[in-house]
Enzyme design. Structure first.
Site, short mmCIF file in Angstrom:
data_model
loop_
_atom_site.label_atom_id
_atom_site.label_comp_id
_atom_site.label_asym_id
_atom_site.label_seq_id
_atom_site.Cartn_x
_atom_site.Cartn_y
_atom_site.Cartn_z
N CYS A 1 0.87 -1.17 0.00
CA CYS A 1 0.00 0.00 0.00
C CYS A 1 0.90 1.22 0.00
O CYS A 1 1.66 1.43 0.96
CB CYS A 1 -0.92 0.00 1.22
SG CYS A 1 -1.92 1.48 1.40
N CYS B 1 -5.39 6.42 -3.21
CA CYS B 1 -4.78 5.09 -3.32
C CYS B 1 -3.40 5.28 -3.95
O CYS B 1 -3.30 5.68 -5.11
CB CYS B 1 -5.63 4.15 -4.17
SG CYS B 1 -4.88 2.53 -4.46
#
Length: 283
Positions: free
Chosen positions: A82, A219
């Site tokens: 991530c 994101c």
């Protein structure tokens, strides 16, 4: 009760737990505290819940210090990487060690991060289009092909993304078009679904995240995926820094011949204590 902190990177928010804390069931813990209706809340946070829980093991005997990062998502699944989470992990480690460089160990590899105040830059590795590396069930890279009615390019930037370049990201009903693509048979492990549209100076971005099962304010792997796909399609040059703007703010992405970097702000929201296990039910 355990000590936790909450950080966000351009709106992509995470509860951070020291990996030494005793949390008997990490998956159940993440499902509970991340819930947007009933999860963790604080007066200093604009939203209840979170996009994931980062369990971080700090190894400060190294120079630069290292952090072993495990991200458990709101559905209890574990994500290999991530980008914004890793940037938050780097900021967390820097605040504890005084270091301005941190190594982040993830399931997608070790990433080097540089912390400059509230701005964190992290190496994101080489974007991968090979079918076996995304993965996609195909014999050749999936580039601008129709999947469940959406024209997408598949790339792995630590996790798989199906990127669709559209005229206007806001004109697409992401909650409607993304789930069929996210679960399409061509993606044997599923995929994040990312929309991108050029705004002249960069790209706007919206991402439906696998594991969150909904749209997030930002994101990081998706931002890198947007730049990587733009590069693949000949829309940007190698080594060109691209501004990618999800709803939560601006990120700078650079794709080189050997890898990529992600740069943007990180903010600390609050520190508190929560139960490691659910409260006992009333008799």
């Amino acid at each position: 009760m355990i000590h936790v902190e909450k950080y966000h990177g351009t709106g992509n928010d995470f509860v951070i737990v020291d990996a030494a804390a005793e949390v008997p069931d990490r998956r159940a813990f993440a499902r509970r505290v991340c819930d947007r209706d009933t999860g963790i809340e604080h007066e200093n946070s604009p939203r209840r819940g979170a996009d994931g829980v980062l369990f971080l093991a700090l190894e400060d005997e190294f120079d630069p210090p290292r952090v072993v990062m495990t991200l458990v998502q709101p559905d209890g699944s574990v994500a290999a990487m991530c980008g914004n989470g890793a940037r938050c992990a780097a900021k967390w480690a820097a605040e504890r060690t005084g270091a301005d460089e941190v190594m982040i160990d993830t399931q997608s590899g070790t990433r080097h991060a540089v912390v400059d105040g509230d701005v964190v830059t992290i190496e994101m590795g080489r974007p991968r289009f090979d079918p076996d590396e995304v993965p996609v069930d195909a014999d050749a890279p999936l580039v601008e092909q129709s999947v469940e009615g959406l024209t997408v390019t598949a790339v792995n930037t630590g996790v798989p993304h199906a990127v669709a370049v559209v005229e206007d990201v806001d004109a697409v009903d992401l909650d409607a078009v993304a789930p069929p693509v996210r679960h399409a048979a061509v993606f044997p492990r599923g995929a994040n679904v990312t929309l991108a549209s050029s705004d002249g100076d960069g790209y706007r971005q919206r991402t439906f995240e696998r594991g969150v099962e909904g749209e997030t304010d930002s994101c990081g792997t998706g931002a890198v995926a947007v730049a990587a796909v733009a590069h693949r399609l000949g829309r940007v040059d190698t080594d060109e820094t691209v501004r990618v703007s999800p709803p939560g703010g601006d990120l700078d992405v650079t794709v080189t011949a050997d890898g990529s970097t992600l740069r943007g702000p990180v903010a600390h929201e609050f520190t508190t204590e929560v139960r490691a296990t659910p409260a006992p039910a009333d008799d």
